[in-house]
Design a protein around this motif. Sequence first.
Motif, short mmCIF file in Angstrom:
data_model
loop_
_atom_site.label_atom_id
_atom_site.label_comp_id
_atom_site.label_asym_id
_atom_site.label_seq_id
_atom_site.Cartn_x
_atom_site.Cartn_y
_atom_site.Cartn_z
N TYR A 194 0.86 -1.19 0.00
CA TYR A 194 0.00 0.00 0.00
C TYR A 194 0.90 1.23 0.00
O TYR A 194 1.94 1.25 0.66
CB TYR A 194 -0.91 0.02 1.24
CG TYR A 194 -1.77 1.26 1.35
CD1 TYR A 194 -3.03 1.31 0.77
CD2 TYR A 194 -1.31 2.38 2.04
CE1 TYR A 194 -3.82 2.45 0.86
CE2 TYR A 194 -2.09 3.52 2.13
CZ TYR A 194 -3.35 3.56 1.54
OH TYR A 194 -4.13 4.69 1.62
N ASP A 252 0.55 5.78 -0.32
CA ASP A 252 -0.06 7.06 -0.67
C ASP A 252 0.93 8.15 -0.28
O ASP A 252 2.10 7.87 -0.03
CB ASP A 252 -1.44 7.23 -0.01
CG ASP A 252 -1.39 7.18 1.51
OD1 ASP A 252 -0.33 7.54 2.09
OD2 ASP A 252 -2.40 6.80 2.14
N ASP A 265 1.29 9.77 2.38
CA ASP A 265 1.69 9.81 3.78
C ASP A 265 2.41 8.55 4.28
O ASP A 265 3.22 8.62 5.19
CB ASP A 265 0.47 10.04 4.67
CG ASP A 265 -0.16 11.39 4.43
OD1 ASP A 265 0.47 12.39 4.79
OD2 ASP A 265 -1.28 11.43 3.87
N ALA A 286 2.58 11.96 9.35
CA ALA A 286 2.22 10.54 9.45
C ALA A 286 3.10 9.83 10.47
O ALA A 286 2.61 9.00 11.24
CB ALA A 286 2.36 9.88 8.07
N HIS A 288 -6.41 5.88 8.95
CA HIS A 288 -5.42 6.67 8.21
C HIS A 288 -5.12 7.97 8.94
O HIS A 288 -6.04 8.68 9.39
CB HIS A 288 -5.93 6.96 6.80
CG HIS A 288 -4.86 7.42 5.88
ND1 HIS A 288 -4.38 8.72 5.88
CD2 HIS A 288 -4.15 6.76 4.92
CE1 HIS A 288 -3.44 8.85 4.97
NE2 HIS A 288 -3.28 7.67 4.36
N THR A 339 -4.28 10.93 8.11
CA THR A 339 -4.73 12.22 7.59
C THR A 339 -6.15 12.19 7.04
O THR A 339 -6.88 13.17 7.14
CB THR A 339 -3.78 12.73 6.48
OG1 THR A 339 -3.72 11.78 5.43
CG2 THR A 339 -2.40 12.97 7.05
N THR A 340 -6.58 11.06 6.46
CA THR A 340 -7.92 11.00 5.87
C THR A 340 -8.97 10.45 6.84
O THR A 340 -10.17 10.55 6.58
CB THR A 340 -7.92 10.12 4.62
OG1 THR A 340 -7.66 8.75 4.99
CG2 THR A 340 -6.87 10.59 3.63
N GLU A 388 -9.77 7.52 7.18
CA GLU A 388 -10.38 6.35 6.57
C GLU A 388 -9.79 5.09 7.19
O GLU A 388 -8.58 5.02 7.44
CB GLU A 388 -10.12 6.36 5.07
CG GLU A 388 -10.62 5.13 4.34
CD GLU A 388 -10.15 5.08 2.90
OE1 GLU A 388 -10.54 4.14 2.18
OE2 GLU A 388 -9.36 5.96 2.51
N ILE A 419 -8.42 1.62 6.71
CA ILE A 419 -7.89 0.85 5.59
C ILE A 419 -7.41 -0.51 6.10
O ILE A 419 -6.97 -0.65 7.24
CB ILE A 419 -6.75 1.58 4.86
CG1 ILE A 419 -5.60 1.89 5.82
CG2 ILE A 419 -7.25 2.85 4.20
CD1 ILE A 419 -4.40 2.50 5.12
#
Length: 385
Positions: A111, A113, A115, A182, A353, A355-356, A358, A360
């Motif tokens: 995975y 992204d 961050d 992060a 997550h 920062t988001t 979400e 995961i």
Amino acid sequence: MANCNTSQTTTVEESPSFFGLPWPDLNDGLSYSDIVSSSDSELTLIEFYSSKYNNSAPLHGWLQRIQNGQITIDGVIVKEPNIILRGGSELVYHRLPWREPDAPYMLQILYEDADLIALNKPSGLQVLPGGLFQQRTVLTQLQWWAKKKTSSLLSQEQHPVPVHRLGRGTSGILLCAKSKLAKTHLAAYFADGTSRVGDIGNTSTKLVKGRKISKIYRALVDGILNQDKVIIKQPIGTVRYPGVAKGLYVASPSGKPALSKVEVLERDVQGNHTLVQVEIESGRPHQIRIHLSFIGHPLLGDPLYVVGGQPKSFESEYVDESFAQDGGYQRPTKPVPGDCGYYLHAHQLFLLHPTTNEVIRITAPLPPILRTRSAAGIPSPCSTW
């Protein structure tokens, strides 16, 4: 018997992405700096090193290093061991380059992204520098990868680093931060999880309420674990042990709280071992190895821990070869924590997550030996080989 009704989630399959560069034959060596304090002034060079760093080498080892020209004072090589030191002088010991033990170097990206990046670490690769492994680490490969992937400007801003550790012999998910934000948040997640040592709920599809990260491992243990589910709350502390400067982690009544949830997936009666899933709420070093051995089922092939959560032997023995062949102590023959041979895999990770916000789910493919025998490969706590 265990409940066979297990929740499932949909996982998107993506083409695997790998990176890694072969290791050079020799590393770059190391340099260790000291500033002579007023209390250490008037000591001789050999007195300084043999007294302050006697855990690195014996007296004759430091003499050898000085005579080799491996010590500088204020940038000048000094080969006279009895030179008197002066306060404020800078001492540097230059450890000679050496060939580190063989280690894999390819890493799979599970995975990524802006961050964070989650890697599938192979067994046999150390995460951070330490002991014999100073270059052949995940951190080095991450640094090489980031330098190659980004421009020189961006590479100064992004320094991906692991935010937790896996044992050298442990494979599976290693979470790394790519941004400072992060890194701060993920470090707090792991610290908070360790501080919340309580009974674990079912995190097979979601995070436990109040927790921001959950880790699920697969392990193969010696013997037949009769109970379908076991909660282990044995504290973990340290004891003195040859070859481990900061002490060896073991099961100890006076240690720090630790909690593991173990669930049987399959039993191999003929082979006398059990495939288990382990969910850890705390993150003590070598926790799974210690906890499973504590209840009488050490990891199959574990060279260090035996029944009771203790090492096989505390006695100190040495072989004839030194670590770096420059005067360092000889390697103990007794197993140390970094030795491999056991079967432990960080299989799944659920994360809020940073920062988001979400949730995961990250999954690392299982090694064949840690897969269940069911045709679909879905864990079934009710199956017995």
